[in-house]
Design a protein around this motif. Structure first.
Motif, PDB file in Angstrom:
ATOM      1  N   ALA A 393       0.819  -1.222   0.000  1.00  0.00           N
ATOM      2  CA  ALA A 393       0.000   0.000   0.000  1.00  0.00           C
ATOM      3  C   ALA A 393       0.850   1.268   0.000  1.00  0.00           C
ATOM      4  N   GLY A 394       2.118   1.165   0.370  1.00  0.00           N
ATOM      5  CA  GLY A 394       2.965   2.353   0.391  1.00  0.00           C
ATOM      6  C   GLY A 394       2.696   3.274   1.569  1.00  0.00           C
ATOM      7  N   ALA A 395       2.223   2.734   2.689  1.00  0.00           N
ATOM      8  CA  ALA A 395       1.943   3.551   3.881  1.00  0.00           C
ATOM      9  C   ALA A 395       3.220   3.706   4.687  1.00  0.00           C
ATOM     10  N   ALA A 396       4.051   4.685   4.300  1.00  0.00           N
ATOM     11  CA  ALA A 396       5.407   4.795   4.838  1.00  0.00           C
ATOM     12  C   ALA A 396       5.435   5.012   6.353  1.00  0.00           C
ATOM     13  N   GLY A 397       4.585   5.893   6.856  1.00  0.00           N
ATOM     14  CA  GLY A 397       4.601   6.170   8.291  1.00  0.00           C
ATOM     15  C   GLY A 397       4.307   4.931   9.115  1.00  0.00           C
ATOM     16  N   ASP A 398       3.290   4.184   8.742  1.00  0.00           N
ATOM     17  CA  ASP A 398       2.947   2.954   9.454  1.00  0.00           C
ATOM     18  C   ASP A 398       4.047   1.909   9.311  1.00  0.00           C
ATOM     19  N   LEU A 399       4.691   1.846   8.136  1.00  0.00           N
ATOM     20  CA  LEU A 399       5.773   0.887   7.920  1.00  0.00           C
ATOM     21  C   LEU A 399       6.935   1.150   8.868  1.00  0.00           C
ATOM     22  N   ALA A 400       7.307   2.436   9.010  1.00  0.00           N
ATOM     23  CA  ALA A 400       8.419   2.778   9.892  1.00  0.00           C
ATOM     24  C   ALA A 400       8.128   2.355  11.325  1.00  0.00           C
ATOM     25  N   ASP A 401       6.927   2.617  11.788  1.00  0.00           N
ATOM     26  CA  ASP A 401       6.553   2.267  13.160  1.00  0.00           C
ATOM     27  C   ASP A 401       6.549   0.755  13.353  1.00  0.00           C
ATOM     28  N   LEU A 402       6.037   0.034  12.370  1.00  0.00           N
ATOM     29  CA  LEU A 402       5.965  -1.421  12.484  1.00  0.00           C
ATOM     30  C   LEU A 402       7.363  -2.051  12.438  1.00  0.00           C
ATOM     31  N   ALA A 422      15.736  -4.726  10.556  1.00  0.00           N
ATOM     32  CA  ALA A 422      14.379  -4.178  10.670  1.00  0.00           C
ATOM     33  C   ALA A 422      14.427  -2.683  10.958  1.00  0.00           C
ATOM     34  N   TYR A 423      15.352  -2.271  11.884  1.00  0.00           N
ATOM     35  CA  TYR A 423      15.459  -0.847  12.200  1.00  0.00           C
ATOM     36  C   TYR A 423      15.900  -0.043  10.977  1.00  0.00           C
ATOM     37  N   ARG A 424      16.882  -0.575  10.224  1.00  0.00           N
ATOM     38  CA  ARG A 424      17.357   0.138   9.033  1.00  0.00           C
ATOM     39  C   ARG A 424      16.230   0.290   8.012  1.00  0.00           C
ATOM     40  N   THR A 425      15.467  -0.785   7.838  1.00  0.00           N
ATOM     41  CA  THR A 425      14.332  -0.709   6.906  1.00  0.00           C
ATOM     42  C   THR A 425      13.348   0.360   7.352  1.00  0.00           C
ATOM     43  N   GLY A 426      13.077   0.425   8.641  1.00  0.00           N
ATOM     44  CA  GLY A 426      12.161   1.435   9.160  1.00  0.00           C
ATOM     45  C   GLY A 426      12.664   2.839   8.941  1.00  0.00           C
ATOM     46  N   LEU A 427      13.971   3.053   9.142  1.00  0.00           N
ATOM     47  CA  LEU A 427      14.545   4.378   8.905  1.00  0.00           C
ATOM     48  C   LEU A 427      14.420   4.764   7.432  1.00  0.00           C
ATOM     49  N   GLY A 428      14.577   3.803   6.557  1.00  0.00           N
ATOM     50  CA  GLY A 428      14.429   4.074   5.132  1.00  0.00           C
ATOM     51  C   GLY A 428      13.030   4.533   4.789  1.00  0.00           C
ATOM     52  N   HIS A 429      12.031   3.915   5.396  1.00  0.00           N
ATOM     53  CA  HIS A 429      10.647   4.340   5.160  1.00  0.00           C
ATOM     54  C   HIS A 429      10.374   5.706   5.778  1.00  0.00           C
TER      55      HIS A 429
END
Length: 447
Positions: A393-402, A422-429
């Motif tokens: 879905a491209g929901a970046a804010g929710d992706l970062a938090d998750l 996982a943390y690096r992926t979240g920072l990217g989002h």
């Protein structure tokens, strides 16, 4: 096409009807006109006056409207009556049956080039698509309605614009949905087009996207504006039914203009009934704000009210959204089993193609409930499934938090490298361009 056909078409129609009835040009013309005039008219070389057409219609035994437009007498009134029937069906929650009625009406309206009826039927089909979760089809119907209303004032086009935005939102295209709704709000408010119904549709429509993007202050303001604009009606369904019955009586008596007026009132009331979905979103917003303020019992009451309103309309995607919020409140109240049961029901009603954001939210909350119960394996599974849905879905804010939540879980279970990933992926989002800010808020309405 205008309500009245061109002289050549009318002339050909007069000739066909005259020949079919076995009349000569002289017999048709008498006593008010000459055979030469009828001949000129039939050849399309003269634009007949209304008086001439009424004379010819009477001599030919047809209605004035049928002679000038080629449409059978009372066709438009009959179609409007059936439109209110379809709106009644839809307002009572029978979206699939209403869609069948709208489809038949659309075909007839297209055959007779009745643009207004076409647009109303297309809007109805789009709303039915939203209710049943057929989002791609719904969006296409709304786009067709916009094209049909291209020459109409902006307030008349708002239902189609709002419908298209909501279809994008429910498909997970949050920023585009917000862009459509905010730009239309700006155009209305800055242009002085303060149509309360149009503004109400737009403000209620933008609440959901704002919430999912984390723009809670804007969502609360939109809900405040919507509630101030909401029309008041004691029992619109009862009044609408009365107007439909009156219209039938008037049609039987040949009082077509009065019947049309009665049907217009019925259609407006059914449209207000469909706003129940939008007003339910306002109760959802109030529930969310109460939950954020720690007023959990009040939040539960507001969310249950919203869920009842939406379930009565069988609005599956909307009700799933509210159900997830209610489950969060129940979990915080210590009723985790009840919350989990509600979330499992949400997931059984949806699929990755229908309601990806709501499914992701349900998996995220189920993961939290599993973590609280020290079932880390189940929690990780729910978080991973939620990540997959949010990435689509491209929901970046929710992706970062998750990603942060998944990283914390992995770290606590000793998988440090996986947690760092996982943390690096979240920072990217979190730093993805264009996903963390909105433009200026829309201009405010005069409420």
């Amino acid at each position: 096409m205008s309500d009245r056909d061109d002289p050549v078409t009318i002339g050909h129609r007069v000739q066909q009807l005259r020949v079919a009835r076995g009349l000569t040009q002289k017999q048709l013309a008498e006593p008010a006109y000459t055979p030469a005039y009828v001949s000129t008219l039939e050849s399309g070389r003269v634009r007949p006056s209304d008086d001439a057409l009424r004379h010819l219609a009477e001599r030919l035994g047809v209605a004035f409207e049928e002679l000038t437009t080629g449409r059978p007498a009372h066709l438009v009134t009959g179609l409007r009556l059936r439109l209110t029937e379809a709106q009644r069906t839809h307002a009572t929650g029978e979206a699939e049956e209403a869609a069948q009625q709208y489809t038949a009406l659309l075909a007839e309206a297209e055959a007779h080039d009745l643009v207004e009826v076409q647009a109303t039927a297309l809007l109805g089909l789009g709303e039915c698509g939203l209710d049943t979760g057929e989002l791609t089809a719904a969006r296409r119907y709304f786009e067709r309605a916009e094209r049909a209303l291209a020459e109409a004032p902006l307030p008349a086009r708002v239902p189609a614009l709002r419908g298209r935005a909501v279809s994008h939102y429910l498909a997970g295209e949050l920023r585009y949905a917000v862009y459509l709704l905010e730009s239309t709000l700006d155009e209305l408010n800055r242009g002085g087009l303060h149509d309360p119904d149009a503004l109400l549709l737009l403000y209620t429509g933008v609440i959901g996207p704002y919430m999912d993007m984390g723009a809670h202050a804007r969502a609360a303001q939109a809900a405040e504006f919507a509630l101030a604009l909401a029309p008041q009606s004691g029992d619109p369904a009862l009044v609408a039914r009365m107007h439909r019955s009156v219209a039938r009586t008037l049609i039987a008596e040949g009082r077509v203009a009065e019947a049309d007026a009665s049907l217009a009132k019925a259609a407006e009331l059914y449209r207000q009934l469909q706003l129940r979905t939008e007003l339910a979103n306002c109760h959802w917003m109030r529930g969310y704000v109460s939950a954020q303020n720690g007023e959990l019992e009040r939040a539960e009451g507001e969310l249950r009210k919203a869920l009842t309103m939406l379930t009565a309309r069988r609005a599956a995607l909307y009700s799933s959204q509210v159900a997830v919020e209610l489950a969060d409140v129940l979990h915080r109240l210590g009723r985790s089993e009840e919350a989990a049961g509600l979330l499992r029901q949400v997931l059984s009603d949806l699929s990755p193609e229908r309601g990806a954001l709501h499914s992701a939210a349900a998996h995220r909350l189920l993961g939290i409930i599993a973590e609280d119960a020290r079932d880390t394996e189940a929690a990780e599974e729910h978080y991973v499934r939620a990540l997959s849905l949010l990435e689509r879905a491209g929901a970046a804010g929710d992706l970062a938090d998750l990603c942060r939540m998944l990283g914390d879980l992995l770290r606590r279970t000793g998988r440090v490298e996986a947690a760092l990933d996982a943390y690096r992926t979240g920072l990217g989002h979190r730093t993805a361009p264009g996903t963390t800010t909105l433009g200026p808020a829309p201009a405010q309405p005069p409420v």
